[in-house]
Design an enzyme around this catalytic site. Structure first.
Site, PDB file in Angstrom:
ATOM      1  CG  ASP A 205      -2.061   0.720   0.943  1.00 51.31           C
ATOM      2  OD1 ASP A 205      -2.081   1.963   0.868  1.00 51.31           O
ATOM      3  OD2 ASP A 205      -3.151   0.231   1.136  1.00 51.31           O
TER       4      ASP A 205
ATOM      5  CG  ASP B  33       2.469   5.997  -6.020  1.00 50.26           C
ATOM      6  OD1 ASP B  33       1.352   5.702  -6.471  1.00 50.26           O
ATOM      7  OD2 ASP B  33       2.635   7.234  -5.760  1.00 50.26           O
ATOM      8  CB  VAL B  34      -0.692   1.152  -8.051  1.00 49.45           C
ATOM      9  CG1 VAL B  34      -0.668  -0.036  -6.941  1.00 49.45           C
ATOM     10  CG2 VAL B  34      -1.734   2.141  -7.740  1.00 49.45           C
TER      11      VAL B  34
ATOM     12  CG  ASN C 153      -8.040  -4.265  -3.634  1.00 50.80           C
ATOM     13  OD1 ASN C 153      -9.208  -4.244  -4.005  1.00 50.80           O
ATOM     14  ND2 ASN C 153      -7.490  -3.560  -2.390  1.00 50.80           N
TER      15      ASN C 153
ATOM     16  CE1 TYR D 269     -13.606   4.136  -7.575  1.00 49.33           C
ATOM     17  CE2 TYR D 269     -16.056   3.255  -8.472  1.00 49.33           C
ATOM     18  CZ  TYR D 269     -14.876   2.993  -7.548  1.00 49.33           C
ATOM     19  OH  TYR D 269     -14.782   1.962  -6.946  1.00 49.33           O
TER      20      TYR D 269
ATOM     21  CE  LYS E 275     -12.659   1.126  -9.521  1.00 52.11           C
ATOM     22  NZ  LYS E 275     -11.397   0.369  -8.862  1.00 52.11           N
TER      23      LYS E 275
END
Ligand SMILES: NC(=O)c1ccc[n+]([C@@H]2O[C@H](COP(=O)([O-])OP(=O)(O)OC[C@H]3O[C@@H](n4cnc5c(N)ncnc54)[C@H](O)[C@@H]3O)[C@@H](O)[C@H]2O)c1
Length: 275
Positions: free
Chosen positions: A37, A63-64, A90, A158, A162
């Site tokens: 995370d 840090d994705v 995720n 968002y 998605k």
């Protein structure tokens, strides 16, 4: 991937909510877990919960938004536990603003975490998972907002992220067919987590403006049919074992997806009638 015990799971966004529950559920199955995370304290808390219950886990900072950070995470998984069998992309964030109020910095942040986070995870891990020659599985967390467009609560950016997460997963499943690596896309409705407080991890270089929809109004706890993250984690594990592409957790939301499909289907009928 039927057998989970003894395998290695790498989970991003593991410091809170669905990722924390998923980490605990994987550890309870006898998996070794890399809980990653951007919130290092959160990841450490997840690991201490797992260790307290007798499981094996290590916390990692990630840090994705950055591919190099995912490469370093893969190095951690291979150095610590010798590989990765289950990758859960995720980590996710939410900004609640009507579409025309969204700043470019909102779009960048949401797309960088929710879409590029997945892309970076796949790039850093999947080639190495293939090369290790063992069975594996990838779970990408999308949302019910990846299957139907809900304007309520200002979910525009968002939702775009998605829908992209769903389509990336659908393509990946086709491209990895027969490789021994399964793919699932998790599409939950409301889950009791801190997603409505995403601003707590918003980077300083992407300043936000005060949204007209307050975080408290976007709290998933207020949405009918809200589930606990532990319930979601169990659906994920069943889906991994059964190699299911779409992981649906809120069956009562089917009408929303059907009405979108029906509108598209009617548009085809109109085109056929006019041709
Ligand atoms: N809660 C819901 O109602 C709901 C519904 C559908 C889908 N989801 C999705 O579930 C996933 C998990 O969210 P949650 O609901 O558990 O929320 P959460 O806020 O409790 O957890 C999200 C985690 O992602 C981490 N994160 C954010 N930016 C990151 C980054 N750049 N790099 C690494 N980690 C980062 C956060 O620190 C946090 O620990 C998200 O992808 C979210 O979009 C949530």
């Amino acid at each position: 991937m039927k057998e989970l015990s003894g395998k290695v799971a790498v989970i991003t966004g593991a410091g809170s909510g669905i990722g924390a529950s998923l980490s605990a559920a994987c550890a309870a199955e006898g998996m070794r877990v890399v809980a990653a995370d951007v919130d290092e304290a959160g990841a450490a808390q997840t690991v201490s919960g797992i260790e307290g219950a007798g499981g094996k886990a290590v916390a990692a900072a990630v840090d994705v938004r950055k591919r190099a950070s995912l490469d370093a995470l893969a190095d951690t998984a291979w150095q610590t536990f010798g590989g990765c069998h289950l990758l859960c992309n995720n980590a996710g964030v939410m900004v609640n603003k009507p579409l025309l109020e969204l700043e470019e910095s909102d779009w960048r942040w949401i797309l960088d975490v929710n879409l590029m986070g997945i892309v970076h995870g796949l790039g850093a891990f999947v080639p190495r998972m293939k090369a290790q020659g063992a069975e594996g599985h990838v779970v990408n967390t999308a949302s019910m907002a990846g299957l139907a467009a809900f304007a309520a609560m200002g979910l525009g950016a968002y939702t775009a992220s998605k829908f992209a997460a769903v389509s990336v997963s659908e393509i990946l499943a086709q491209e990895l067919e027969g490789s021994g690596i399964g793919v699932s896309v998790l599409c939950p409705g409301a889950v009791m987590t801190r997603i409505h407080e995403s601003d707590r991890v918003r980077p300083m270089d992407l300043p936000g403006t005060t949204p007209s929809i307050l975080a408290s109004e976007a709290n998933p706890e207020h949405v009918a049919g809200v589930q606990s993250p532990d319930q979601i984690a169990q659906t994920v594990l069943r889906g991994v074992r059964e190699n299911r592409l779409y992981l649906i957790t809120h069956p009562e939301m089917k009408p929303a997806v059907e009405s979108r499909f029906a509108a598209i289907s009617r548009a085809f009928d109109t085109a056929a009638a006019e041709s």
